[in-house]
Design a protein around this motif. Structure first.
Motif, PDB file in Angstrom:
ATOM      1  N   ALA A 143     -63.753  25.320  32.756  1.00  0.00           N
ATOM      2  CA  ALA A 143     -64.085  24.418  33.861  1.00  0.00           C
ATOM      3  C   ALA A 143     -63.680  22.980  33.575  1.00  0.00           C
ATOM      4  O   ALA A 143     -63.233  22.261  34.470  1.00  0.00           O
ATOM      5  CB  ALA A 143     -65.582  24.491  34.158  1.00  0.00           C
TER       6      ALA A 143
ATOM      7  N   VAL B 103     -61.164  21.721  31.679  1.00  0.00           N
ATOM      8  CA  VAL B 103     -59.717  21.522  31.813  1.00  0.00           C
ATOM      9  C   VAL B 103     -59.285  21.680  33.266  1.00  0.00           C
ATOM     10  O   VAL B 103     -58.446  20.912  33.762  1.00  0.00           O
ATOM     11  CB  VAL B 103     -58.959  22.502  30.898  1.00  0.00           C
ATOM     12  CG1 VAL B 103     -57.460  22.476  31.202  1.00  0.00           C
ATOM     13  CG2 VAL B 103     -59.209  22.153  29.435  1.00  0.00           C
ATOM     14  N   ASP B 104     -59.836  22.667  33.958  1.00  0.00           N
ATOM     15  CA  ASP B 104     -59.486  22.864  35.371  1.00  0.00           C
ATOM     16  C   ASP B 104     -59.818  21.623  36.189  1.00  0.00           C
ATOM     17  O   ASP B 104     -59.021  21.173  37.022  1.00  0.00           O
ATOM     18  CB  ASP B 104     -60.239  24.072  35.942  1.00  0.00           C
ATOM     19  CG  ASP B 104     -59.752  25.393  35.369  1.00  0.00           C
ATOM     20  OD1 ASP B 104     -58.656  25.410  34.785  1.00  0.00           O
ATOM     21  OD2 ASP B 104     -60.493  26.394  35.479  1.00  0.00           O
ATOM     22  N   LYS B 105     -60.998  21.065  35.948  1.00  0.00           N
ATOM     23  CA  LYS B 105     -61.420  19.875  36.698  1.00  0.00           C
ATOM     24  C   LYS B 105     -60.550  18.669  36.345  1.00  0.00           C
ATOM     25  O   LYS B 105     -60.162  17.881  37.219  1.00  0.00           O
ATOM     26  CB  LYS B 105     -62.885  19.572  36.397  1.00  0.00           C
ATOM     27  CG  LYS B 105     -63.454  18.400  37.197  1.00  0.00           C
ATOM     28  CD  LYS B 105     -64.896  18.109  36.794  1.00  0.00           C
ATOM     29  CE  LYS B 105     -65.794  19.295  37.077  1.00  0.00           C
ATOM     30  NZ  LYS B 105     -67.210  19.010  36.770  1.00  0.00           N
TER      31      LYS B 105
ATOM     32  N   ASN C  82     -57.457  18.689  35.290  1.00  0.00           N
ATOM     33  CA  ASN C  82     -56.118  18.860  35.862  1.00  0.00           C
ATOM     34  C   ASN C  82     -56.096  18.596  37.361  1.00  0.00           C
ATOM     35  O   ASN C  82     -55.130  18.044  37.896  1.00  0.00           O
ATOM     36  CB  ASN C  82     -55.601  20.275  35.580  1.00  0.00           C
ATOM     37  CG  ASN C  82     -54.955  20.401  34.212  1.00  0.00           C
ATOM     38  OD1 ASN C  82     -54.298  19.474  33.749  1.00  0.00           O
ATOM     39  ND2 ASN C  82     -55.143  21.542  33.568  1.00  0.00           N
ATOM     40  N   SER C  83     -57.154  18.993  38.044  1.00  0.00           N
ATOM     41  CA  SER C  83     -57.168  18.863  39.502  1.00  0.00           C
ATOM     42  C   SER C  83     -57.636  17.493  39.984  1.00  0.00           C
ATOM     43  O   SER C  83     -57.196  17.035  41.045  1.00  0.00           O
ATOM     44  CB  SER C  83     -58.060  19.950  40.117  1.00  0.00           C
ATOM     45  OG  SER C  83     -59.411  19.800  39.694  1.00  0.00           O
TER      46      SER C  83
ATOM     47  N   SER D 102     -64.729  20.708  24.714  1.00  0.00           N
ATOM     48  CA  SER D 102     -65.708  20.975  25.761  1.00  0.00           C
ATOM     49  C   SER D 102     -67.125  21.060  25.213  1.00  0.00           C
ATOM     50  O   SER D 102     -67.349  21.121  24.006  1.00  0.00           O
ATOM     51  CB  SER D 102     -65.356  22.281  26.483  1.00  0.00           C
ATOM     52  OG  SER D 102     -65.401  23.372  25.587  1.00  0.00           O
TER      53      SER D 102
ATOM     54  N   ASP E 228     -68.384  22.330  31.545  1.00  0.00           N
ATOM     55  CA  ASP E 228     -67.653  21.415  32.404  1.00  0.00           C
ATOM     56  C   ASP E 228     -67.788  19.976  31.944  1.00  0.00           C
ATOM     57  O   ASP E 228     -67.365  19.046  32.639  1.00  0.00           O
ATOM     58  CB  ASP E 228     -68.118  21.547  33.856  1.00  0.00           C
ATOM     59  CG  ASP E 228     -69.604  21.265  34.015  1.00  0.00           C
ATOM     60  OD1 ASP E 228     -70.310  21.188  32.993  1.00  0.00           O
ATOM     61  OD2 ASP E 228     -70.062  21.137  35.169  1.00  0.00           O
TER      62      ASP E 228
END
Length: 208
Positions: free
Chosen positions: A98, A100-102, A104-105, A125, A133
């Motif tokens: 979560a 890294v996804d956040k 990146n986006s 993390s 997250d």
């Protein structure tokens, strides 16, 4: 109970400051150690004790270059990389969940807007036990961070819905604290560096 209401956020903020401060202190230590080593080597090389050896080495190197047609420095010697080389050689991390996804986006597009490009090249993390997250992410920028970029980044964050808690520059580094959707983001970078670290954590909520 009333004390705990205010104590936990303070502990979290202190933990974040320690992590970020420790990261940049380690980077400065590595640079200073390299400089001290270089100065020491040069001092030894040009001392009276080694002057003869230095002249002999220079003569042999010149002779070798003349005989072989090679130029100095010899092939394979390391050269300082340009910002384009650093960015081109940086590898983006995969996975990370979560956090890294956040990053990146939500964060990467803002950095790309300010610096012309950004790659997420490292992460840590669950910082301070706040969840998958939360943590720190490291970006490699397409160009070096300059003194005026703190203001540009602050403006870009504001345009993207972040509230700026505080910002400042000290000893060649910049730090910006910004919040959005109950999350605290701490952006930290050194001038003339292509790395920018962002610490992300959600502020705990407490009842009355």
């Amino acid at each position: 109970m009333e004390k705990n209401k205010y104590l936990t956020p303070i502990i979290v903020v202190i933990a974040v400051i320690v992590v970020v401060g420790g990261y940049f202190a380690w980077q400065r230590y590595q640079r200073e150690r390299a400089v001290r080593q270089l100065v020491g080597d040069l001092g030894n090389a040009f001392s009276g004790k080694n002057a003869g050896d230095l002249a002999k080495l220079a003569e042999e190197a010149s002779k070798f270059a003349g005989e072989t047609g090679n130029n100095w420095p010899p092939e394979g010697a390391q050269e300082e990389q340009s910002p384009a080389d650093v960015y081109g050689g940086a590898e983006e991390v995969g996975g990370g969940g979560a956090l890294v996804d956040k990053a990146n986006s939500e964060i990467k597009p803002i950095l790309a807007e300010v610096f012309g490009g950004a790659k997420l090249t490292g992460f840590f993390s669950n910082i301070t036990g706040m969840g998958d997250d939360s943590g720190s992410v490291t970006f490699t920028l397409k160009r070096v961070f300059a003194s005026g970029d703190a203001n540009k980044l602050t403006s870009a964050l504001t345009s993207n819905g972040y509230s700026i808690t505080s910002s400042g520059q000290s000893d060649g580094s910049a730090t910006i604290l910004a919040s959005k959707n109950g999350e605290q983001h701490t952006f930290s970078a050194d001038n003339d560096s292509q790395e920018l670290v962002v610490v992300v954590f959600k502020m705990p909520s407490f009842g009355n």
